[in-house]
Design an enzyme around this catalytic site. Structure first.
Site: not given
Length: 526
Positions: A435, A384, A409, A381
């Protein structure tokens, strides 16, 4: 004429026993002499003249052929004939010369010394034969007195010995190059230790007449006197993964202590050999092996060169490991920093990493790849970091515009890492990008479908969603286990790779155990 299968004369001396510690073991097997002649008397006289002779402490062993065809059969079975005493005229007038061509051109045997003997010099004039055929000596049978026969055979054996020594050294250097290539590819201490032992055995078993038994040995590595056995063979196999101090072998300890005092860290005597190397990072590395033969000077030279390369391989591995550990620490801290910015449940990064490794191992990926994937999943992540807090931590549903923003992101995170040359960071960049793809092709950002999505992305996709559903998020409460697993059943072959869903459902308790171990917000209800 004897049967062609009856190679040895019945009155020939028996071959010396090749027992460890005997003079034969120390010096090698007997020199093999092939007599090729269609007259039995020639065989008998030749053996009578040179039968008791030795050269360099090694006796002679005789093989007999009475035609070119019989000689071919013997040469096919005996690859290490040293000298051939060859008649020219046998079943045909040029049988011997045809056999020479067969040996040099078809068998590609350039080492055996061929002494051409003829009772009919007019059939094969010396000047023509020497020029046209690759022979090493030419004699008329009438001139081979006892003294001249001895000189001829000794000269041929000396030449053969020189040639095979050079060839063994060439093979040895080739083995060193191959072994060095192999050990430098080893990416873990255990594999490096195992590789060193296997290549060591290969290097020592170079000569076709070698009678080495398989070496018993071990490799160990560690710091501050805490070396652990990495790999072992023979009687030392029981000590793998145990401290080297637990090895019950006083001779080994003595050999290793002596190796530490030698300039190149290499000691070998009486078949007990040891090598010691201290890397630039302070790690102490040991190798010990036993072999039922005293190594000669050529063996020592080859092993010293080999261990020089092994030293470089250990240094290279430790330096790379240091770099890799630093990369791992940086990646994990980046991931944790990103997690702290989010209002989501803590330990998400760690749980996803553990789920990822479990899925990878159950899927069939190797242990090293699974461990790498575990680490590479942690910054999934990362992108982000560029998403506004108002969107990232919004408690309600996102607007279409906000959803478009949040989807960026994956590109943001991928672009941050894609230029790295590190395999781990490259894998992390790919995971970030993939993902959120779906098995049915309805995911983002590229709409990839099925196995178009790299397995790393598919695995982390399952791990990420599993953790998102099973923990409280700002936009939803934690789901029950029943609801979580039912969701994956429903999305099998749609959102998720069917095989990965099957793994998840077959190992529910293992996934629950990871959740429980790393969950800081309290137990989830069942």
């Amino acid at each position: 004429m004897p049967d062609s299968d009856e190679i040895l004369f019945k009155d020939e001396l028996p071959e010396p026993t090749r027992s460890p510690g005997s003079s034969l073991s120390a010096n090698g097997g007997p020199w093999k002499i092939l007599i090729v002649d269609d007259e039995s008397d020639v065989h008998n006289v030749t053996m009578y003249m040179i039968k008791g002779m030795e050269y360099l402490g090694r006796p002679l062993q005789f093989f007999h052929a009475y035609s070119g065809q019989e000689a071919k059969a013997i040469l096919a079975q005996q690859q290490d004939i040293a000298v051939i005493l060859l008649d020219v005229v046998m079943e045909t007038e040029d049988s011997g010369l045809q056999l020479v061509r067969f040996i040099r051109e078809e068998l590609q045997n350039r080492t055996v010394r061929i002494v051409l003997r003829t009772g009919q010099p007019g059939k094969a004039p010396a000047a023509r034969v020497i020029l046209e055929y690759d022979i090493n000596d030419y004699k008329e049978k009438t001139e081979l007195t006892l003294e001249k026969m001895l000189v001829t055979v000794i000269s041929a054996l000396r030449s053969y010995n020189f040639i095979t020594t050079i060839e063994n050294n060439r093979k040895g250097l080739k083995k060193i190059i191959e072994a060095s290539s192999d050990i430098f590819e080893r990416q873990s201490l255990q594999k490096l230790g195992s590789g060193v032992l296997s290549q060591l055995t290969s290097i020592l078993q170079l000569r076709e007449d070698a009678i080495y038994s398989h070496a018993s040995g071990l490799t160990a590595s560690g710091i501050k006197g805490q070396s652990v056995v990495l790999a072992a063979t023979g009687e030392f196999c029981q000590y793998v993964d145990r401290s080297i101090n637990e090895v019950d072998a006083s001779l080994m300890r003595t050999a290793l202590e002596l190796a530490q005092t030698r300039p190149h860290g290499f000691y070998c005597e009486g078949g007990k050999c040891a090598w010691y190397f201290k890397s630039q990072t302070g790690s102490e590395n040991f190798l010990y092996f036993e072999i039922a033969k005293e190594l000669d000077e050529n063996d020592h030279d080859l092993l010293e060169l080999f261990f020089t390369n092994v030293s470089l391989a250990f240094d290279n591995l430790f330096l790379n490991k240091g770099i890799e550990d630093t990369q791992k620490e940086i990646i994990f801290h980046i991931a944790e920093t990103m997690e702290c910015r989010s209002a989501e449940t803590g330990s998400h990064v760690r749980r996803v990493a553990e789920y990822t490794k479990l899925l990878a191992v159950k899927y069939g990926l190797g242990e090293e790849e699974a461990e790498m994937l575990k680490l590479a999943s942690t910054p999934h992540d990362l992108g982000k970091i560029g998403i506004p807090d108002a969107i990232l931590n919004k408690p309600g549903p996102l607007t279409p515009e906000e959803y478009i923003t949040i989807k960026t992101h994956v590109y943001r995170g991928h672009d941050l890492l894609m230029s790295s040359s590190s395999p781990i960071i490259q894998a992390a960049a790919l995971i970030i990008l993939l993902h959120h793809e779906r098995w049915d092709g309805l995911g983002y950002p590229q709409g990839l479908k099925g196995e178009e999505i790299h397995i790393h992305g598919r695995i982390v996709g399952v791990a990420d969603v599993f953790d998102a559903l099973s923990n409280k998020r700002i936009y939803h409460a934690a789901w029950t286990w029943e609801a979580v697993f039912n969701h994956f059943r429903e999305q099998r072959g749609k959102h998720f790779d069917p095989k990965l869903v099957d793994i998840l459902l077959e190992n529910q308790e293992a996934f629950k155990a990871i959740w429980l171990k790393y969950n800081v917000s309290g137990l989830q209800f069942s």
